[in-house]
Design a protein around this motif. Structure first.
Motif, short mmCIF file in Angstrom:
data_model
loop_
_atom_site.label_atom_id
_atom_site.label_comp_id
_atom_site.label_asym_id
_atom_site.label_seq_id
_atom_site.Cartn_x
_atom_site.Cartn_y
_atom_site.Cartn_z
N ALA A 226 0.84 -1.20 0.00
CA ALA A 226 0.00 0.00 0.00
C ALA A 226 0.88 1.24 0.00
O ALA A 226 1.93 1.29 0.64
N PHE A 227 0.43 2.26 -0.72
CA PHE A 227 1.12 3.54 -0.82
C PHE A 227 0.04 4.61 -0.78
O PHE A 227 -0.77 4.71 -1.70
N HIS A 228 0.01 5.43 0.28
CA HIS A 228 -1.16 6.28 0.48
C HIS A 228 -0.84 7.48 1.37
O HIS A 228 0.14 7.48 2.11
N CYS A 229 -1.70 8.48 1.27
CA CYS A 229 -1.67 9.58 2.22
C CYS A 229 -2.18 9.06 3.56
O CYS A 229 -3.18 8.35 3.62
N HIS A 230 -1.47 9.42 4.66
CA HIS A 230 -1.87 8.90 5.96
C HIS A 230 -2.88 9.78 6.68
O HIS A 230 -3.22 9.52 7.83
N ILE A 231 -3.37 10.84 6.04
CA ILE A 231 -4.63 11.44 6.48
C ILE A 231 -5.70 10.53 5.89
O ILE A 231 -5.95 10.54 4.68
N LEU A 232 -6.30 9.70 6.71
CA LEU A 232 -7.05 8.56 6.18
C LEU A 232 -8.28 8.98 5.39
O LEU A 232 -8.74 8.24 4.53
N GLN A 233 -8.82 10.19 5.67
CA GLN A 233 -9.92 10.68 4.83
C GLN A 233 -9.43 10.90 3.39
O GLN A 233 -10.18 10.70 2.44
N HIS A 234 -8.19 11.30 3.25
CA HIS A 234 -7.63 11.49 1.91
C HIS A 234 -7.43 10.14 1.21
O HIS A 234 -7.73 9.98 0.03
N ALA A 235 -6.90 9.18 1.96
CA ALA A 235 -6.70 7.85 1.38
C ALA A 235 -8.03 7.22 0.99
O ALA A 235 -8.16 6.61 -0.09
#
Length: 250
Positions: A226-235
């Motif tokens: 997984a590769f993602h923004c860790h502001i989970l609303q953004h992910a």
């Protein structure tokens, strides 16, 4: 030892070397970005000792002026998170980085450290030049509050494919008005911040509004990551990618 501070984003970690003076007590202080609260501890030889608690200061406001500025010296002008997690240090004295380029920013008389002040304790063995570059534009819409990479949300995007054993440069370009702590599972990112062989290794890199940051990745772990923004609303709304490592022993 004077006061120093540095920003730390969601999921980000740092190793910090502190060199206290004998007989002194020090406050370790962490404040929420909106100044809604804080946590503090005391570093001291004396049980029960306390040191001064700094003021929270005014709540910072994000304006259009932030676009294009990014971190004052956060890696964009360079050559292009709990202890033990990231294999790097932040030198609280600042001596290790004299002559590197921009000096640490000052805020209310305090030294504000940045990614340019990060340096590995020991060099990582793989310092090859990257074989290729992957550009990830961090995109989205504040009014509708959805987020994407290269204007494509996760549900509509194919995976990123890395070849086992290669060295890939990832260049993040934040085209939004929010910061994005980008977290890569399974692989380390070597921050391109001008430190050369002593470049720090990170699993999460924060890209501020209007900022461009690069990191080199040695693809040494097989699987899908997984590769993602860790502001989970953004992910959750689309700033997420699957990374497939091709080749190697699966």
């Amino acid at each position: 030892m004077g006061q120093s501070k540095f920003p730390i984003a969601i999921a980000e970690t740092f190793d910090v070397i502190v060199e206290p003076e004998a007989g002194q007590s020090y406050t370790i202080f962490a404040a929420a970005k909106d100044r809604s609260g804080y946590a503090r501890g005391t570093l001291s030889e004396t049980r029960g000792a306390e040191a001064a608690i700094p003021e929270l200061g005014p709540r910072p406001e994000l304006t259009m002026a932030a676009m294009g500025e990014g971190h004052a010296s956060h890696g964009a002008m360079a050559e292009s998170e709990a202890a033990g997690m990231d294999e790097m240090t932040m030198d609280m004295s600042g001596d290790a980085h004299r002559g590197h380029g921009a000096m640490p920013a000052m805020e209310h008389g305090e030294k504000v450290l940045s990614y340019d002040d990060l340096r590995a304790l020991t060099p990582y063995t793989d310092r090859r030049a990257p074989d290729r570059e992957v550009e990830l534009r961090l995109t989205g819409n504040m009014e509708r509050y959805f987020w994407s990479i290269n204007d494509v949300k996760f549900g509509d995007a194919g995976p990123l494919e890395f070849n086992y054993g290669e060295r890939v440069r990832i260049t993040f370009k934040n085209e939004t008005m929010m910061e994005h702590p980008m977290h890569l599972h399974g692989l380390w990112m070597d921050l391109v911040n001008g430190e050369g062989d002593m470049a720090p290794r990170k699993h999460t890199i924060t890209i501020r509004p209007g900022e461009t940051i690069s990191a080199d990745v040695t693809v040494d772990a097989t699987g899908s990551w997984a590769f993602h923004c860790h502001i989970l609303q953004h992910a959750a709304t689309g700033m997420f990618r699957q990374v497939n490592v091709i080749g190697g022993v699966q």
